[in-house]
Every structure is written in C-alpha cells, then in structure tokens.
Design a protein around this motif. Structure first.
Motif, short mmCIF file in Angstrom:
data_model
loop_
_atom_site.label_atom_id
_atom_site.label_comp_id
_atom_site.label_asym_id
_atom_site.label_seq_id
_atom_site.Cartn_x
_atom_site.Cartn_y
_atom_site.Cartn_z
N ALA A 1 -3.56 -57.96 95.49
CA ALA A 1 -4.73 -57.82 94.36
C ALA A 1 -4.67 -58.80 93.27
O ALA A 1 -5.82 -59.05 92.68
CB ALA A 1 -4.23 -56.39 93.67
N ALA A 2 -3.48 -59.50 93.20
CA ALA A 2 -3.23 -60.38 91.98
C ALA A 2 -3.88 -61.50 92.40
O ALA A 2 -4.61 -62.26 91.68
CB ALA A 2 -1.89 -60.41 91.88
N LEU A 3 -3.85 -62.17 93.55
CA LEU A 3 -4.27 -63.10 94.22
C LEU A 3 -5.98 -63.25 94.45
O LEU A 3 -6.83 -63.86 93.98
CB LEU A 3 -4.02 -63.56 95.72
N LEU A 4 -6.29 -61.83 94.63
CA LEU A 4 -7.93 -61.69 94.78
C LEU A 4 -8.46 -61.66 93.14
O LEU A 4 -9.54 -62.18 93.04
CB LEU A 4 -8.18 -60.13 95.35
N ARG A 5 -7.77 -61.02 92.30
CA ARG A 5 -8.29 -61.25 91.20
C ARG A 5 -8.33 -62.71 90.47
O ARG A 5 -9.23 -63.25 89.72
CB ARG A 5 -7.41 -60.36 89.87
N GLU A 6 -7.29 -63.25 90.89
CA GLU A 6 -7.10 -64.82 90.34
C GLU A 6 -8.16 -65.53 90.75
O GLU A 6 -9.00 -66.14 90.09
CB GLU A 6 -5.77 -65.40 90.80
N THR A 7 -8.61 -65.43 92.00
CA THR A 7 -9.78 -66.14 92.71
C THR A 7 -11.12 -65.83 92.08
O THR A 7 -11.94 -66.52 91.61
CB THR A 7 -9.61 -66.07 94.19
N LEU A 8 -11.18 -64.33 91.57
CA LEU A 8 -12.33 -63.98 91.28
C LEU A 8 -12.64 -64.48 89.60
O LEU A 8 -13.67 -64.84 89.20
CB LEU A 8 -12.45 -62.20 91.20
N PHE A 9 -11.48 -64.66 88.90
CA PHE A 9 -11.52 -64.82 87.57
C PHE A 9 -11.97 -66.37 87.44
O PHE A 9 -12.87 -66.83 86.79
CB PHE A 9 -10.22 -64.92 86.90
N GLU A 10 -11.41 -67.21 88.54
CA GLU A 10 -11.72 -68.64 88.70
C GLU A 10 -13.29 -68.88 89.15
O GLU A 10 -13.88 -69.71 88.43
CB GLU A 10 -10.81 -69.32 89.75
N ALA A 11 -13.52 -67.95 90.03
CA ALA A 11 -15.16 -67.83 90.76
C ALA A 11 -16.00 -67.66 89.45
O ALA A 11 -17.13 -68.44 89.31
CB ALA A 11 -15.28 -67.00 91.65
N LYS A 12 -15.48 -66.70 88.63
CA LYS A 12 -16.36 -66.25 87.25
C LYS A 12 -16.70 -67.34 86.60
O LYS A 12 -17.80 -67.77 85.87
CB LYS A 12 -15.94 -65.25 86.79
N GLN A 13 -15.57 -68.03 86.14
CA GLN A 13 -15.51 -69.27 85.20
C GLN A 13 -16.27 -70.61 85.73
O GLN A 13 -17.05 -71.06 85.18
CB GLN A 13 -14.09 -69.70 84.79
N TYR A 14 -15.98 -70.62 87.14
CA TYR A 14 -16.93 -71.81 87.69
C TYR A 14 -18.34 -71.48 87.63
O TYR A 14 -19.26 -72.49 87.30
CB TYR A 14 -16.28 -71.71 89.25
N LYS A 15 -18.66 -70.48 88.09
CA LYS A 15 -20.20 -69.81 88.11
C LYS A 15 -20.79 -70.04 86.48
O LYS A 15 -21.83 -70.73 86.33
CB LYS A 15 -20.23 -68.54 88.13
N GLU A 16 -20.11 -69.99 85.41
CA GLU A 16 -20.42 -69.85 84.15
C GLU A 16 -20.74 -71.35 83.71
O GLU A 16 -21.46 -71.67 82.89
CB GLU A 16 -19.36 -69.04 83.10
N ASP A 17 -19.57 -71.93 84.07
CA ASP A 17 -19.65 -73.27 83.83
C ASP A 17 -20.72 -74.11 84.34
O ASP A 17 -21.54 -75.07 83.84
CB ASP A 17 -18.35 -74.17 84.06
N LEU A 18 -20.87 -73.68 85.57
CA LEU A 18 -22.00 -74.49 86.49
C LEU A 18 -23.50 -74.25 85.76
O LEU A 18 -24.43 -74.85 85.80
CB LEU A 18 -21.98 -74.07 88.03
N GLU A 19 -23.86 -72.72 85.48
CA GLU A 19 -24.76 -72.59 84.75
C GLU A 19 -25.18 -72.96 83.47
O GLU A 19 -26.09 -73.56 83.19
CB GLU A 19 -24.84 -70.91 84.44
N ALA A 20 -23.98 -73.34 82.48
CA ALA A 20 -24.30 -73.68 81.16
C ALA A 20 -24.31 -75.39 81.48
O ALA A 20 -24.92 -75.76 80.46
CB ALA A 20 -22.69 -73.65 80.63
N SER A 21 -24.02 -75.87 82.58
CA SER A 21 -24.04 -77.34 82.78
C SER A 21 -25.52 -77.81 82.73
O SER A 21 -25.88 -79.20 82.68
CB SER A 21 -23.47 -77.91 83.83
N ALA A 22 -26.60 -76.73 83.05
CA ALA A 22 -27.58 -77.21 83.02
C ALA A 22 -28.28 -77.73 81.58
O ALA A 22 -29.25 -78.58 81.56
CB ALA A 22 -28.75 -75.95 83.63
N GLU A 23 -27.66 -77.40 80.52
CA GLU A 23 -27.83 -77.66 79.16
C GLU A 23 -26.97 -78.60 78.57
O GLU A 23 -27.26 -79.30 77.81
CB GLU A 23 -28.32 -76.36 78.39
N ASP A 24 -25.63 -78.24 79.16
CA ASP A 24 -24.50 -79.21 78.62
C ASP A 24 -23.82 -79.83 79.83
O ASP A 24 -22.94 -79.21 80.55
CB ASP A 24 -23.66 -78.10 77.99
N PRO A 25 -24.24 -80.96 80.12
CA PRO A 25 -23.72 -81.61 81.31
C PRO A 25 -22.00 -81.74 81.37
O PRO A 25 -21.63 -81.81 82.36
CB PRO A 25 -24.23 -82.99 81.43
N ASP A 26 -21.62 -81.89 80.34
CA ASP A 26 -20.12 -81.87 79.99
C ASP A 26 -19.26 -80.63 80.62
O ASP A 26 -18.22 -80.71 81.04
CB ASP A 26 -19.58 -82.05 78.36
#
Length: 391
Positions: free
Chosen positions: A173-198
C-alpha cells in the motif's frame, strides 16, 4: 454482405428474438430483428435450430502473454525485478499467433481484455482486443483500458524472495501511495507549466504513464482476493479520487453490502481449480449470485491461462448451478464486461451499429455439457467453422 437467419438470437440488448435475422455489412451489424428483407447479393447463413449470441467478452485475462506450452520464452506478463512498472504496455508483449487465440475463437470468445500479471504493485496497462488477427495493432479495440495494480500474496511473495520491499501488505500500500502522490504532483506541475514554464517537470516515463489514471480516463485494475485487500484497494482509490475495478474479488461474497455501497464493478474468477494459495480459501461459485443480489455489477473472468479462455462459458454455467440466474450469467460474459471495459459501444450485444462479433452455438453453452460452437464471426468475417457441425 452477410446475413444470419432463422436463429434464436440472444441480443443482450433487450428481448431475445426467435427466428431472427441479423444483417451484416462492412464488419458492422446493420440490422437485427424479425422479418427483415434479405438483400439479394448477401451470403446467407441459415441458423435454424441454433443459438446466435454476441461473442463472449473476457474482462480479465493474460492471453498472448503467457503463451501455451512454451515456458520462459513465452512468459511475458511479469517484469518482476522492480515493484513499480506503470510504463509497461501489454501491446508490446502479446503474440497473436499464440494457440490461445485459436482456442478463444473456437469457444466463441471474440474479445479479450488482457495485460500484465500480478507480481508488481503496479504492473502496467491492459488493453481490449479482438481474438482474431495476425498483428496486434490491428486487433485493438481500446488501449489502454486500465492500469494493473496488485495486493496480497503475489507481490509479497515475489519481493520477499528477492529480499526487498514490499514484503508486507503495508509495504504494498505504501509503495502504491508513494507513486500516486508523485503522479498527482507530476500532473499538477505539467498542467501549471502551460502558464508557468518553470514548473514543467522533467519527463518521467513512469509518472507519465500514470496520467490517464490520474485524469480518470482509465481505472486502476486491482488484483485483490481477500476482503481486507479489497478494502485497501478501495481506500487508496478514494484517497486519490480515482476510478477502480475489483478483479478476482474472491471474498466478495463475504462483503456484499459493503461492495454494493461502493458501486464499483467486480470481476470474479478464476473460480475453477484448486485453492492454490491461502487467500483463495473462501473461493466459491456462489459469489456471483450473492453480489448480483446485492446490486453489484459483475463480470465472470477466466484469468487465462489459469482457466483456458474458451471455458469462460463453463465458469458462467457453474455460477448458474450455484444460483445465479441464467440471464445474469449471460450478462456476466457479454454486455457487463464490455461496459466495465468501456467498449460496449462496439461489443457485448447484438445491435445496429456495433461490431459484427457473433457466435453461433448448437445447444446452450452455459447449460449444456454437449454444446458445440458452430461458427464464430469477428468484424463480419467468419473466422471459425466447426467441421463437425453442418450449417
């Protein structure tokens, strides 16, 4: 143009039709009904005395990934060297020349949802495909269909043997959660990069592969036998607001009210065979009836090669013997799995506009031990004729 006439048609799209007609054109069903005008130039199949049904749909199997009778060279379903492998794609491992596909069409199975095994916490993506063809790319109905995840004995055993995490249910469960947390952050950063390339993250093939899950385009496909593992899968899906299906669901009959309240589909099986591990100790053919009675949508699966895919009808038949209604049993291997996989616009029932994937039977394949598959049609093409039965 192909026409089937005079058969008893199980449409799985409403009432059965006696002495019905199916008109097929360009690989699609053009019309289904009684007293339809048969085009003069059509090839006509007289199915008088036979049952005509949608081709069976197996919503969870591994056909083409554990090839028949080969051993290691044909075993391509588990990359069991690290527990998190969402970047793996079933399409890259399936051999459509495997004998299992011929077995499928001879059994009237026209659609298979196939993918990685359950060695890893995240195993990679499943796809939905036709069971006839030479090139897998041309057989695909939908890819990806789901992201495989696994709980319980399998990942525990695999990584205990390697003396690395996870070796407990907590670790899984912990490994799955860790990956989902990272995937959630990755998704949010990718979406935000449309307005903030950094904020654009460095490309990560594993996290990128998780985007369809995080965007709720595909569900998690959770290998879970025991009731506690089922609840862990649901708990984590809720934490991240993700879609999920519960695959195997061996102890589902112990928690029917709870599963009904969750509203998630349960894919039940493989139920034939011995109890090869502890988490199968409560395996029962009564599970489908109990869950259907509680209001749960079910599919019955083979987990092929665990049960040969051509015997999916026998699994449904054994569920009937244990109390499931005949109609619900038919649904569990036709329209229900198609709906669960998100491919019911093409397969799972006989209706105008759908793919012409049809099986013709002598006898009832769920109730008669001496039934025969007479003919199998995929995309309007006759791909199997039983040499023992004239039609």
């Amino acid at each position: 143009m192909l026409v089937i006439k005079n058969g008893y048609i199980k449409t799985m799209n409403g009432e059965d039709i006696e002495n019905g007609v199916i008109i097929i054109e360009d690989g699609k069903i053009k019309a289904v009904g009684n007293n339809l005008k048969i085009p003069e130039d059509a090839e006509v199949i007289d199915a008088k005395g036979y049952l005509v049904a949608p081709g069976f749909v197996d919503a969870h199997c591994h056909i083409g990934m554990w090839e028949e009778g080969i051993g290691f060279e044909g075993e391509d379903g588990n990359e069991d060297v690290e527990p998190i492998t969402p970047q793996l794609r079933a399409i890259d491992a399936i051999n459509p020349m495997d004998q299992g596909f011929q077995d499928a069409i001879e059994g009237g199975v026209t659609t298979a949802v196939t993918g990685p095994g359950s060695a890893n916490v995240i195993g990679g993506t499943f796809l939905a495909m036709k069971t006839f063809g030479k090139r897998v790319d041309d057989m695909v109905i939908k890819d990806p269909v789901a992201m495989k995840i696994a709980f319980g004995e399998n990942p525990k055993r695999v990584y205990d043997e390697q003396h690395k995490s996870p070796v407990t249910r907590m670790g899984v469960a912990a490994l799955l959660r860790e990956t989902l947390f990272e995937a959630k952050q990755y998704k949010e950063d990718l979406e935000a990069s449309a307005e903030d390339p950094d904020r654009k993250p460095d490309f990560d093939i594993k996290l990128h592969a998780m985007l369809p899950v995080m965007n709720k385009q595909i569900p998690l496909k959770a290998h879970a036998h025991r009731a506690d593992d089922i609840f862990t899968a649901l708990r984590i899906a809720k934490e991240f607001d993700l879609d999920i299906t519960l695959d195997h669901c061996t102890e589902g009959h112990l928690i029917p009210e709870e599963l009904a309240a969750e509203g998630k589909a349960c894919l039940i099986g493989p139920t034939f065979g011995s109890r090869t591990k502890y988490e199968l100790k409560n395996k029962s053919f009564e599970t489908p009836k109990i869950l259907v009675d509680a209001g749960v949508k079910i599919a019955i699966i083979t987990d092929s090669n665990v049960i040969p895919i051509q015997h999916i009808n026998m699994c449904a038949g054994m569920a009937v013997k244990a109390g499931l209604s005949v109609e619900d049993a038919w649904k569990s291997i036709t329209i229900n799995p198609a709906e669960i996989a998100g491919i019911d616009d093409r397969v799972g029932s006989l209706a105008s506009g759908k793919d012409a994937d049809i099986a013709i039977f002598k006898g009832d394949p769920l109730l008669d031990i001496d039934y025969e598959t007479v003919m199998t049609i995929i995309d309007g093409e006759i791909v199997y004729r039983n040499p023992k039965v004239s039609i």
